[in-house]
Scaffold this motif. Structure first.
Motif, PDB file in Angstrom:
ATOM      1  N   ASP A   1      76.938  54.890  87.116  1.00 19.61           N
ATOM      2  CA  ASP A   1      78.009  55.196  88.054  1.00 19.61           C
ATOM      3  C   ASP A   1      77.715  54.690  89.472  1.00 19.61           C
ATOM      4  O   ASP A   1      78.542  54.817  90.364  1.00 19.61           O
ATOM      5  N   GLN A   2      76.510  54.141  89.682  1.00 16.18           N
ATOM      6  CA  GLN A   2      76.111  53.677  91.017  1.00 16.18           C
ATOM      7  C   GLN A   2      76.182  52.152  91.090  1.00 16.18           C
ATOM      8  O   GLN A   2      76.125  51.470  90.072  1.00 16.18           O
ATOM      9  N   ASP A   3      76.260  51.637  92.310  1.00 11.27           N
ATOM     10  CA  ASP A   3      76.316  50.184  92.503  1.00 11.27           C
ATOM     11  C   ASP A   3      74.907  49.606  92.548  1.00 11.27           C
ATOM     12  O   ASP A   3      74.036  50.108  93.266  1.00 11.27           O
ATOM     13  N   PHE A   4      74.703  48.534  91.798  1.00 10.93           N
ATOM     14  CA  PHE A   4      73.398  47.877  91.721  1.00 10.93           C
ATOM     15  C   PHE A   4      73.173  47.005  92.959  1.00 10.93           C
ATOM     16  O   PHE A   4      74.027  46.199  93.330  1.00 10.93           O
ATOM     17  N   LEU A   5      72.018  47.187  93.606  1.00 11.50           N
ATOM     18  CA  LEU A   5      71.707  46.406  94.813  1.00 11.50           C
ATOM     19  C   LEU A   5      70.656  45.325  94.582  1.00 11.50           C
ATOM     20  O   LEU A   5      70.587  44.365  95.359  1.00 11.50           O
ATOM     21  N   GLY A   6      69.834  45.474  93.561  1.00  5.88           N
ATOM     22  CA  GLY A   6      68.815  44.455  93.326  1.00  5.88           C
ATOM     23  C   GLY A   6      67.685  44.974  92.459  1.00  5.88           C
ATOM     24  O   GLY A   6      67.506  46.183  92.288  1.00  5.88           O
ATOM     25  N   GLU A   7      66.927  44.032  91.908  1.00  5.26           N
ATOM     26  CA  GLU A   7      65.832  44.354  90.995  1.00  5.26           C
ATOM     27  C   GLU A   7      64.633  43.477  91.306  1.00  5.26           C
ATOM     28  O   GLU A   7      64.773  42.331  91.750  1.00  5.26           O
ATOM     29  N   ALA A   8      63.442  44.023  91.090  1.00  9.23           N
ATOM     30  CA  ALA A   8      62.207  43.245  91.236  1.00  9.23           C
ATOM     31  C   ALA A   8      61.211  43.746  90.200  1.00  9.23           C
ATOM     32  O   ALA A   8      61.352  44.858  89.677  1.00  9.23           O
ATOM     33  N   SER A   9      60.222  42.925  89.894  1.00  8.81           N
ATOM     34  CA  SER A   9      59.225  43.340  88.913  1.00  8.81           C
ATOM     35  C   SER A   9      57.859  42.791  89.300  1.00  8.81           C
ATOM     36  O   SER A   9      57.744  41.792  90.023  1.00  8.81           O
ATOM     37  N   CYS A  10      56.816  43.461  88.820  1.00  7.45           N
ATOM     38  CA  CYS A  10      55.439  43.007  89.036  1.00  7.45           C
ATOM     39  C   CYS A  10      54.564  43.756  88.041  1.00  7.45           C
ATOM     40  O   CYS A  10      55.041  44.559  87.240  1.00  7.45           O
ATOM     41  N   VAL A  11      53.286  43.482  88.112  1.00  9.28           N
ATOM     42  CA  VAL A  11      52.306  44.226  87.335  1.00  9.28           C
ATOM     43  C   VAL A  11      51.578  45.154  88.303  1.00  9.28           C
ATOM     44  O   VAL A  11      51.298  44.770  89.448  1.00  9.28           O
ATOM     45  N   LEU A  12      51.283  46.387  87.884  1.00 14.33           N
ATOM     46  CA  LEU A  12      50.673  47.371  88.782  1.00 14.33           C
ATOM     47  C   LEU A  12      49.392  46.848  89.426  1.00 14.33           C
ATOM     48  O   LEU A  12      49.124  47.084  90.611  1.00 14.33           O
ATOM     49  N   SER A  13      48.612  46.088  88.678  1.00 12.91           N
ATOM     50  CA  SER A  13      47.359  45.565  89.229  1.00 12.91           C
ATOM     51  C   SER A  13      47.594  44.598  90.387  1.00 12.91           C
ATOM     52  O   SER A  13      46.727  44.429  91.245  1.00 12.91           O
ATOM     53  N   GLU A  14      48.768  43.957  90.423  1.00 11.18           N
ATOM     54  CA  GLU A  14      49.086  43.075  91.551  1.00 11.18           C
ATOM     55  C   GLU A  14      49.133  43.852  92.866  1.00 11.18           C
ATOM     56  O   GLU A  14      48.794  43.329  93.923  1.00 11.18           O
ATOM     57  N   ILE A  15      49.576  45.099  92.785  1.00  9.71           N
ATOM     58  CA  ILE A  15      49.684  45.917  93.993  1.00  9.71           C
ATOM     59  C   ILE A  15      48.314  46.426  94.418  1.00  9.71           C
ATOM     60  O   ILE A  15      47.917  46.284  95.574  1.00  9.71           O
ATOM     61  N   VAL A  16      47.581  47.018  93.477  1.00  4.22           N
ATOM     62  CA  VAL A  16      46.326  47.682  93.842  1.00  4.22           C
ATOM     63  C   VAL A  16      45.224  46.692  94.210  1.00  4.22           C
ATOM     64  O   VAL A  16      44.242  47.059  94.865  1.00  4.22           O
ATOM     65  N   THR A  17      45.358  45.418  93.813  1.00  3.21           N
ATOM     66  CA  THR A  17      44.328  44.435  94.158  1.00  3.21           C
ATOM     67  C   THR A  17      44.612  43.720  95.473  1.00  3.21           C
ATOM     68  O   THR A  17      43.781  42.951  95.954  1.00  3.21           O
ATOM     69  N   LYS A  18      45.780  43.960  96.065  1.00  4.41           N
ATOM     70  CA  LYS A  18      46.063  43.411  97.392  1.00  4.41           C
ATOM     71  C   LYS A  18      45.136  44.072  98.415  1.00  4.41           C
ATOM     72  O   LYS A  18      44.840  45.255  98.321  1.00  4.41           O
ATOM     73  N   GLN A  19      44.718  43.288  99.432  1.00  2.00           N
ATOM     74  CA  GLN A  19      43.770  43.826 100.405  1.00  2.00           C
ATOM     75  C   GLN A  19      44.315  45.067 101.106  1.00  2.00           C
ATOM     76  O   GLN A  19      43.599  46.043 101.309  1.00  2.00           O
ATOM     77  N   ASN A  20      45.588  45.032 101.457  1.00  2.00           N
ATOM     78  CA  ASN A  20      46.184  46.208 102.111  1.00  2.00           C
ATOM     79  C   ASN A  20      46.990  47.058 101.129  1.00  2.00           C
ATOM     80  O   ASN A  20      47.726  47.960 101.525  1.00  2.00           O
ATOM     81  N   ARG A  21      46.865  46.746  99.838  1.00  2.00           N
ATOM     82  CA  ARG A  21      47.534  47.472  98.755  1.00  2.00           C
ATOM     83  C   ARG A  21      49.051  47.533  98.950  1.00  2.00           C
ATOM     84  O   ARG A  21      49.699  48.502  98.569  1.00  2.00           O
ATOM     85  N   THR A  22      49.599  46.494  99.542  1.00  2.00           N
ATOM     86  CA  THR A  22      51.045  46.397  99.728  1.00  2.00           C
ATOM     87  C   THR A  22      51.532  45.068  99.186  1.00  2.00           C
ATOM     88  O   THR A  22      50.986  44.012  99.521  1.00  2.00           O
ATOM     89  N   LEU A  23      52.543  45.120  98.329  1.00  2.00           N
ATOM     90  CA  LEU A  23      53.110  43.921  97.734  1.00  2.00           C
ATOM     91  C   LEU A  23      54.594  43.876  98.079  1.00  2.00           C
ATOM     92  O   LEU A  23      55.318  44.849  97.871  1.00  2.00           O
TER      93      LEU A  23
END
Length: 590
Positions: A145-167
């Motif tokens: 019932d809501q309007d779709f604004l966008g989608e993104a995907s990644c693997v969890l390890s991509e986030i936690v292995t970033k130096q500042n843990r931000t992807l």
């Protein structure tokens, strides 16, 4: 009991968001197999099923989202999914809705177990929530019932292995097609959950706030953010909005060490004037640590707000001040702290014997006993749930009742002993429930109407009597029913009275009936039950589980039953300042 209530204005984004949650599960309210639930983990670990994982909290923010609203900006909410091997998406959690904002920084966190040995694909979807749904809790929203604004995907390890843990991820349409239209970006920040019970309860007030409204006084609220290693800030709490008040006093808030990290870690406290347009006006800003806030409380002094200037070093000093009316350090004990110290969950069972179940001799009846040994709906519910419930009950002796049946003396009873004995209502284990149930079908005629009130009152009386001799017992009444309830208001009255007692009620629906009434009793719409005398329940004590969803594979029976129980248990213990037994003994000895 008033301190246990946490109701607030849910209209137009004026409610408080964040803080230390009473629910020991995840930030999500949906069934969450990736988030941590102490009760579920404990159950599986007892059977040798123990995975190595690190608990992670995800903070989400977005920028330059599409604006789909005509008269205002989009009202975004983010939903996070785990992508399974077969491509199926399993929802992990949802953020809150932020009104009229194309660059939201959501406060609600998403909890997920990071397992380094496996690949964990994640899918993020952002929706614009229609205004007509703003009174509905996010977990109840139908995404279609809501309007779709966008989608993104990644693997969890991509986030936690970033130096500042931000992807930061580019949002796209949900077909994965590359199109020229800009859907904006989504940033995901990961932090490991701090295994600490430390928390602080703080009450804020402000004085002499500058009025920024033209025709009335400002409507202030506070937003608290923590500065992270990268120098950026992550919002951790937003107070409720106080309407038309330049000297507001907010409800006390509780912040866990997971949120403030340490007493020295700097926090940014901003005071805004609320506007339904989403263009909240900054009324002042302060940077203080939790240690600084404690000092303000001790010295009974206020901190002066500043208004940032575009010119560096030229911040405006305001007359308005922030005061700390209350500062209490506390330990937030977990569900397992209580259970492992000797607290017990005592289970009680009630079975529906009303005529709407169908004649037990008819193979289409929900009560039909199949000679081949195939279990009927009630037997399935008893056996499947029995494995879970008896795990937490040491003597495994269950009070067991029936309701809505014509008993041995020819009268209709709405709470009769399932074993047929006048003197005792307890049976031994799940096998005892099954035997008593089968025997009752031969001796009790199905009748009606469907009344829960007497069964709930009987369970409440047992729970209430326990308070005089043992505060380490918590009771759980399991009601198995086909779902057609006659005494809705009387049941509400009984539940409101029982909400003061160490009692939770699990209602399991069998068959294909309309369970709308049961969902009302569950109070998952954010509104606590009210009695016929306008008394409000001190807490939500009901959980409803339709067995058809369990059997269709939508939810697991363990997860479904234990999803809300630890939170209900903790709400009761914390509101009454009841501590685990080992803590009580240590304090007594000291």
């Amino acid at each position: 009991m008033g301190l246990c209530l946490s109701g607030s204005d849910v209209r137009g984004g004026k409610q408080a968001v964040g803080g230390a949650q009473l629910r020991p599960t995840s930030a999500a309210d949906h069934t969450n197999v990736s988030g941590q639930n102490d009760a579920v983990d404990f159950f599986f670990k007892s059977r040798g099923l123990q995975a190595l994982f690190t608990q992670i909290e995800l903070s989400l923010s977005a920028s330059k989202l599409r604006d789909l609203d005509i008269a205002s900006k989009s009202d975004p909410m983010a939903v996070v999914y785990a992508k399974k091997r077969d491509g199926r998406l399993e929802e992990i959690g949802r953020t809150e809705v932020i009104m009229n904002n194309l660059n939201p920084a959501w406060i609600g966190k998403i909890s997920i177990a990071f397992q380094f040995e496996i690949v964990q694909p994640l899918v993020f979807r952002v929706y614009d929530v229609d205004t007509k749904y703003h009174n509905i809790p996010v977990k109840m929203l139908k995404l279609e019932d809501q309007d779709f604004l966008g989608e993104a995907s990644c693997v969890l390890s991509e986030i936690v292995t970033k130096q500042n843990r931000t992807l930061t991820l580019k949002l796209h349409n949900n077909y994965g097609l590359r199109v020229s239209r800009n859907f904006g970006t989504l940033s995901v920040h990961a932090e490991e959950t701090v295994a600490s019970k430390s928390a602080v309860e703080i009450a804020f007030r402000c004085s002499h706030l500058q009025n920024v409204d033209l025709f009335s006084k400002s409507d202030p609220f506070l937003r608290i953010s923590r500065i992270v290693e990268s120098g950026n800030s992550v919002p951790i709490y937003k107070t409720e909005v106080i309407n038309n008040n330049l000297n507001p006093i907010w409800r006390p808030i509780t912040l866990s060490m997971q949120q403030f990290v340490s007493k020295e870690n700097p926090l940014i406290i901003e005071c805004f004037d609320f506007n339904t347009s989403g263009n909240h006006v900054l009324m002042g800003k302060i940077q203080k640590s939790v240690g600084d806030l404690e000092k303000l409380h001790q010295e009974r002094t206020g901190a002066t707000f500043m208004l940032p200037s575009t010119q560096r070093g030229h911040d405006k000093v305001l007359k308005s001040q922030l005061f700390v009316e209350k500062f209490v350090e506390k330990e937030q004990y977990s569900f397992l702290d209580y259970i492992s110290s000797g607290f017990e969950l005592n289970f009680m069972v009630a079975v529906d014997f009303t005529a709407s179940n169908g004649n037990p001799r008819n193979p289409n009846s929900l009560h039909y006993i199949d000679p081949s040994g195939r279990l009927n709906s009630y037997q399935q519910a008893i056996t499947e749930i029995g494995e879970v419930i008896q795990f937490y009950d040491s003597d495994r002796r269950f009070p067991a009742w029936g309701f809505g049946g014509k008993t041995f003396d020819g009268t209709v009873s709405h709470c009769f002993n399932l074993n047929g004995r006048a003197g005792g209502f307890e049976v031994d284990g799940v096998e005892g429930i099954m035997a008593a149930y089968a025997s009752a079908l031969n001796n009790v005629a199905l009748a009606g109407p469907t009344l829960f009130g007497q069964v709930i009152n009987t369970a409440a009386r047992i729970a209430g009597q326990s308070l005089s001799y043992d505060r380490s017992k918590y009771f759980v009444l399991l009601i198995i029913t086909d779902g057609v309830l006659t005494d809705l208001q009387e049941t509400k009255d009984a539940l409101v009275r029982a909400s003061d007692l160490p009692l939770s009620i699990l209602i399991v629906g069998v068959g294909g009936a309309d369970f709308t009434q049961m969902e009302i009793l569950d109070a998952d719409n954010g509104r606590r039950l009210e009695s016929s005398t306008d008394r409000v329940a001190t807490r939500d004590i009901v959980q409803f589980v339709p067995m058809r969803e369990v059997h269709s594979g939508q939810i697991s029976v363990v997860q479904a039953l234990l999803e809300e129980l630890p939170g209900q248990f903790l709400t009761y213990m914390r509101c009454r300042d009841i501590k685990p037994l080992n803590v009580q003994m240590a304090q007594t000895c000291a």
